[in-house]
Design a protein around this motif. Structure first.
Motif, PDB file in Angstrom:
ATOM      1  N   ILE A 357      51.921  10.772  56.929  1.00 24.20           N
ATOM      2  CA  ILE A 357      51.131  11.303  55.811  1.00 24.20           C
ATOM      3  C   ILE A 357      50.192  10.197  55.348  1.00 24.20           C
ATOM      4  N   VAL A 358      48.906  10.456  55.356  1.00 24.99           N
ATOM      5  CA  VAL A 358      47.953   9.449  54.921  1.00 24.99           C
ATOM      6  C   VAL A 358      47.510   9.751  53.498  1.00 24.99           C
ATOM      7  N   THR A 359      47.444   8.712  52.671  1.00 23.14           N
ATOM      8  CA  THR A 359      47.055   8.875  51.274  1.00 23.14           C
ATOM      9  C   THR A 359      46.231   7.678  50.826  1.00 23.14           C
ATOM     10  N   VAL A 360      45.664   7.759  49.635  1.00 18.61           N
ATOM     11  CA  VAL A 360      44.780   6.712  49.125  1.00 18.61           C
ATOM     12  C   VAL A 360      45.594   5.577  48.523  1.00 18.61           C
ATOM     13  N   ALA A 361      45.437   4.383  49.057  1.00 19.17           N
ATOM     14  CA  ALA A 361      46.138   3.211  48.527  1.00 19.17           C
ATOM     15  C   ALA A 361      45.672   2.926  47.103  1.00 19.17           C
ATOM     16  N   GLY A 362      46.616   2.754  46.196  1.00 18.89           N
ATOM     17  CA  GLY A 362      46.297   2.444  44.811  1.00 18.89           C
ATOM     18  C   GLY A 362      46.118   3.652  43.933  1.00 18.89           C
ATOM     19  N   ALA A 384      59.390  11.624  58.263  1.00 21.06           N
ATOM     20  CA  ALA A 384      58.065  11.431  57.676  1.00 21.06           C
ATOM     21  C   ALA A 384      57.873  10.008  57.174  1.00 21.06           C
ATOM     22  N   SER A 385      56.635   9.536  57.284  1.00 25.76           N
ATOM     23  CA  SER A 385      56.262   8.225  56.746  1.00 25.76           C
ATOM     24  C   SER A 385      54.960   8.377  55.978  1.00 25.76           C
ATOM     25  N   VAL A 386      54.729   7.485  55.032  1.00 31.52           N
ATOM     26  CA  VAL A 386      53.516   7.510  54.218  1.00 31.52           C
ATOM     27  C   VAL A 386      52.695   6.265  54.517  1.00 31.52           C
ATOM     28  N   SER A 387      51.398   6.463  54.763  1.00 29.74           N
ATOM     29  CA  SER A 387      50.488   5.354  55.039  1.00 29.74           C
ATOM     30  C   SER A 387      49.391   5.317  53.980  1.00 29.74           C
ATOM     31  N   PRO A 388      49.541   4.462  52.964  1.00 27.49           N
ATOM     32  CA  PRO A 388      48.459   4.304  51.982  1.00 27.49           C
ATOM     33  C   PRO A 388      47.356   3.440  52.600  1.00 27.49           C
ATOM     34  N   VAL A 389      46.146   3.953  52.637  1.00 34.38           N
ATOM     35  CA  VAL A 389      45.026   3.224  53.219  1.00 34.38           C
ATOM     36  C   VAL A 389      43.821   3.343  52.310  1.00 34.38           C
ATOM     37  N   VAL A 404      46.323  11.422  62.375  1.00 34.35           N
ATOM     38  CA  VAL A 404      47.448  11.682  61.484  1.00 34.35           C
ATOM     39  C   VAL A 404      47.600  13.178  61.290  1.00 34.35           C
ATOM     40  N   ALA A 405      48.807  13.589  60.926  1.00 36.98           N
ATOM     41  CA  ALA A 405      49.116  15.020  60.860  1.00 36.98           C
ATOM     42  C   ALA A 405      48.901  15.621  59.478  1.00 36.98           C
ATOM     43  N   MET A 406      48.951  14.795  58.426  1.00 37.72           N
ATOM     44  CA  MET A 406      48.823  15.308  57.068  1.00 37.72           C
ATOM     45  C   MET A 406      48.003  14.361  56.213  1.00 37.72           C
ATOM     46  N   ALA A 407      47.294  14.929  55.245  1.00 35.80           N
ATOM     47  CA  ALA A 407      46.538  14.116  54.290  1.00 35.80           C
ATOM     48  C   ALA A 407      46.662  14.732  52.912  1.00 35.80           C
ATOM     49  N   VAL A 408      46.705  13.879  51.907  1.00 37.32           N
ATOM     50  CA  VAL A 408      46.796  14.325  50.519  1.00 37.32           C
ATOM     51  C   VAL A 408      45.389  14.423  49.937  1.00 37.32           C
ATOM     52  N   GLY A 409      45.128  15.448  49.154  1.00 37.40           N
ATOM     53  CA  GLY A 409      43.820  15.586  48.534  1.00 37.40           C
ATOM     54  C   GLY A 409      43.881  16.415  47.272  1.00 37.40           C
TER      55      GLY A 409
END
Length: 509
Positions: A357-362, A384-389, A404-409
């Motif tokens: 899961i990719v998300t916005v760091a900070g 599942a793993s979370v990657s803040p970038v 990546v398979a998922m993104a938060v928005g």
């Protein structure tokens, strides 16, 4: 909790910026408040450009609205009101659907250029052809021609039902013909017709002065307008010292604002926090897995735990604050059912499947939502793993690299719902990297653009909001109430149609 970085162009479609709180950058609060003729607003994002065609994130329109009137105006009650266009009507002839607009007469730009039908034509062409234009997608396929001394006719073969709302945003903001022809750099100057003129542009602070020649004498109720980009900590200090008149605040600051004598106005907007799938990437190419993830999320618990209950759990595409949200449908498609979710994962043979899961760091809201969903996904058998970038990497990894398979928005930051639909759930949508096709959604999206009655369009979009969940194309989580802290010295303030798009027309500080 601190919220939302200013993410520039990378956040444009995923809605990675929310108006629920401040960013990580900031500036010093201005001094003085109250009935002094100055309206001081605490903005969510820092300004990067004053060019209506180059706004990287739609929420930054707050900086251009004082300077550039649009053809129409989207009022706080979601109604479409006249602005540079005084009236409009739709029709269809042998060439297809059209929208006729009658323009306001007798107006001139600061450089002396008259506002005419030629202005509208020049602006539409600029929006469509300017390099890196952020209005090009919304005006793709649109043509416009002069149809009388003060009239223009818009056409689009697919329909024109979206144009009255679309033209209330940056795509409808009018720039001087001369500035367009000269290729004027509008990054830090203005040649628009607006209630204010530009006085100074500083890092994290833009100051405007009332335009005495503006056609609506009631619009600029304050002599001076100051937009200041502040961190949450700086906002809190400015509220405690009375150095801000209006600002959006996180719920955690509400009591402090009230203790300082401010009124806190809360309202839902158009943002819907959600997770998007790449439906071509395993294990999300299997609809059973997508359904399982939806069933594994206890949305009510998330609402209570992260937002103190100041939110609405959603199980559909559109947000609770929109006129396209189906209140009756609620969470019918996504009831919290951990046992069923586990069985679906087992049936799909997805137990132990790795998911990033990719998300916005900070960005604390999105990081926390990603962590909650990660935990729930792990509880049903996924890994599942979370990657803040950094924000550009979120968009790049999910939409371009498709790694990546998922993104938060946070979807919904558009003037017309058709733009949100096109970006997220249509087959060629930027944030539908798997190209998932839901025939019912495609049909309803086309129907909504053809329909010109706005109330009927809302009913179509309600059906679409529900239909998106037929194939569990995404994981809608919740809509958050935004709180605006408003000084008792302020008059005329109304919560905007979306938390991200405040209006200062008629507001006095």
């Amino acid at each position: 909790m601190k919220k939302h970085l200013a993410v520039m162009a990378a956040a444009m479609g995923l809605g990675l910026v929310s108006a629920c709180g401040g960013g990580s950058g900031g500036g010093a609060a201005t001094t003085g408040s109250g009935a002094d003729g100055v309206l001081k607003f605490g903005a969510v994002l820092a300004d990067t450009t004053l060019d209506p065609d180059l706004i990287p994130v739609r929420q930054m329109v707050v900086y251009t609205q004082p300077l550039y009137d649009s053809l129409t105006y989207l009022a706080p009650d979601h109604s479409i009101q006249p602005m540079l266009a005084t009236k409009w009507e739709t029709g269809e002839d042998d060439k297809g659907p059209y929208l006729d607009m009658t323009l306001r007469e007798g107006l001139t730009f600061p450089d002396g250029t008259a506002f005419t039908p030629k202005t509208v034509i020049a602006n539409v062409q600029r929006s469509q052809t300017l390099k890196q234009s952020t209005n090009a997608a919304e005006l793709a396929g649109v043509t416009v021609e002069e149809s009388g001394p003060s009239m223009v006719r818009f056409r689009h073969e697919a329909g024109v039902g979206d144009l009255p709302r679309t033209l209330a945003g940056p795509a409808g903001m009018m720039i001087s013909d001369k500035a367009v022809a000269d290729g004027t750099d509008l990054t830090r100057q203005s040649v628009g017709i607006g209630p204010f003129t530009l006085q100074t542009v500083q890092p994290n602070r833009v100051v405007y002065k009332r335009n005495p020649k503006y056609w609506d004498s009631q619009a600029a109720a304050s002599e001076t307008l100051e937009l200041n980009y502040l961190t949450d900590d700086a906002k809190l200090n400015a509220i405690r010292t009375g150095d801000l008149d209006v600002t959006v605040i996180p719920e955690q600051m509400a009591k402090a604002a009230q203790d300082a004598g401010y009124k806190v106005d809360r309202a839902y907007g158009t943002e819907n926090f959600s997770f998007s799938f790449n439906t071509e990437t395993k294990p999300f190419d299997d609809p059973r897995v997508r359904e399982a993830v939806n069933l594994a999320v206890d949305r009510q618990a998330v609402c209570t735990g992260l937002f103190q209950g100041q939110c609405e759990p959603t199980g559909q595409f559109f947000a609770a604050g929109t006129t396209q949200y189906d209140k009756e449908f609620g969470l019918k498609a996504v009831p919290y059912d951990l046992d069923k979710a586990k069985k679906l994962i087992q049936e799909a043979g997805a137990t132990g499947a790795s998911v990033e899961i990719v998300t916005v760091a900070g960005n604390q809201i999105m990081e926390q939502l990603a962590s909650v969903v990660q935990e729930q996904m792990n509880s049903i058998g996924l890994k599942a793993s979370v990657s803040p970038v950094a924000p550009p990497q979120v968009v790049g990894k999910f939409t371009a690299e498709k790694s990546v398979a998922m993104a938060v928005g946070a979807s919904g930051n558009t003037f017309d719902p058709s733009a949100t639909v096109a970006r997220y759930v249509l087959p060629k949508g930027l944030y539908n990297p798997g190209g998932y096709t839901n025939d019912e959604v495609v049909k309803l999206a086309a129907e909504a653009v053809r329909e010109t009655d706005q109330a009927k369009r809302d009913e179509i979009y309600k059906k679409l909001s529900v239909a998106v969940m037929d194939g569990f194309q995404m994981v809608p989580i919740l809509s958050v109430k935004s709180g605006y802290a408003v000084s008792p010295a302020v008059t005329g303030w109304q919560n905007p149609w979306s938390q991200a798009f405040p209006t200062f027309r008629g507001v006095k500080g």
